[in-house]
Write a protein that holds these residues in place. Sequence first.
Motif, PDB file in Angstrom:
ATOM      1  N   ALA A 192       0.835  -1.208   0.000  1.00 44.90           N
ATOM      2  CA  ALA A 192       0.000   0.000   0.000  1.00 44.90           C
ATOM      3  C   ALA A 192       0.868   1.256   0.000  1.00 44.90           C
ATOM      4  O   ALA A 192       0.575   2.239  -0.700  1.00 44.90           O
ATOM      5  N   TYR A 193       1.946   1.231   0.781  1.00 46.05           N
ATOM      6  CA  TYR A 193       2.849   2.387   0.869  1.00 46.05           C
ATOM      7  C   TYR A 193       3.539   2.649  -0.471  1.00 46.05           C
ATOM      8  O   TYR A 193       3.639   3.797  -0.918  1.00 46.05           O
ATOM      9  N   ALA A 194       3.996   1.582  -1.115  1.00 46.93           N
ATOM     10  CA  ALA A 194       4.709   1.734  -2.391  1.00 46.93           C
ATOM     11  C   ALA A 194       3.808   2.335  -3.453  1.00 46.93           C
ATOM     12  O   ALA A 194       4.243   3.170  -4.259  1.00 46.93           O
ATOM     13  N   VAL A 195       2.538   1.929  -3.459  1.00 49.83           N
ATOM     14  CA  VAL A 195       1.587   2.479  -4.431  1.00 49.83           C
ATOM     15  C   VAL A 195       1.312   3.948  -4.121  1.00 49.83           C
ATOM     16  O   VAL A 195       1.335   4.800  -5.023  1.00 49.83           O
ATOM     17  N   LYS A 196       1.072   4.253  -2.848  1.00 48.92           N
ATOM     18  CA  LYS A 196       0.748   5.633  -2.470  1.00 48.92           C
ATOM     19  C   LYS A 196       1.903   6.581  -2.740  1.00 48.92           C
ATOM     20  O   LYS A 196       1.712   7.698  -3.243  1.00 48.92           O
ATOM     21  N   GLU A 197       3.116   6.153  -2.411  1.00 50.04           N
ATOM     22  CA  GLU A 197       4.290   7.006  -2.582  1.00 50.04           C
ATOM     23  C   GLU A 197       4.854   6.945  -3.999  1.00 50.04           C
ATOM     24  O   GLU A 197       5.811   7.656  -4.313  1.00 50.04           O
ATOM     25  N   LYS A 198       4.268   6.090  -4.816  1.00 50.80           N
ATOM     26  CA  LYS A 198       4.691   5.945  -6.218  1.00 50.80           C
ATOM     27  C   LYS A 198       6.195   5.665  -6.321  1.00 50.80           C
ATOM     28  O   LYS A 198       6.923   6.328  -7.056  1.00 50.80           O
ATOM     29  N   ILE A 199       6.638   4.684  -5.541  1.00 50.28           N
ATOM     30  CA  ILE A 199       8.051   4.309  -5.566  1.00 50.28           C
ATOM     31  C   ILE A 199       8.376   3.724  -6.935  1.00 50.28           C
ATOM     32  O   ILE A 199       7.710   2.787  -7.382  1.00 50.28           O
TER      33      ILE A 199
END
Length: 221
Positions: free
Chosen positions: A125-132
């Motif tokens: 979820a974090y990777a998607v939100k932060e657009k890593i």
Amino acid sequence: MEETEELLEDEDGKKKTVRIERILDVAFELFATRGIEPVTMNDIAQKAKIGVASLYRYFETKEILVVKTVTHAWSTRMEDVLPNLVKPKYTNADGYTQLKVIFELFIKLYEKQTAFLRFIYLFDAYAVKEKIPKEDMTNYESKILLVKQIISIAIQKGIEDGTINKKYGKTGDILYFTLIHTFFSTAQKLAISGNLLDMDSHMNGAKQLTLLSDILLEGLK
């Protein structure tokens, strides 16, 4: 000399590697229990007993630290799993049995490493939100690809030895992703909110995963 200053001595070689691993272990613990977004670099530095400036020397941004942490977490768990997959009892087994062993290992992972499954869920979820960027997750992806390779080899072996229905030989990677997404997502769901409702508390997570394993494997015959 303060403890923080002592920890910054001897930045070369093994001690530096140990220090970085300790930081990653601390970050994992905090991220898994408190969530990724609420945890700050100051929180991690304080618990790891180093100065925050030194933490930024090792990891330039929080995003970099998060990706390094998830990569380290996968590597550590795979070190526990891989020895079971090189023993003659496993390598000499048919493909269907190998896949059954892999599912059993995932169930043990759920029983002993719920924090890991929680963290992986939060990381996605974090990777998607932060657009890593995908290129920043190359090392992490390589750990996932190792799991994919192990499972794909078992599937292919089962198709060749007849223990898995040959019709699945035409599905390619679709079968792998269907199996792993179904099983791993269920394990994550149970790890995150398995006892959210009162009725959930009466259902044993490991038994649910065992039943799911049986259903998936039965469908492959």
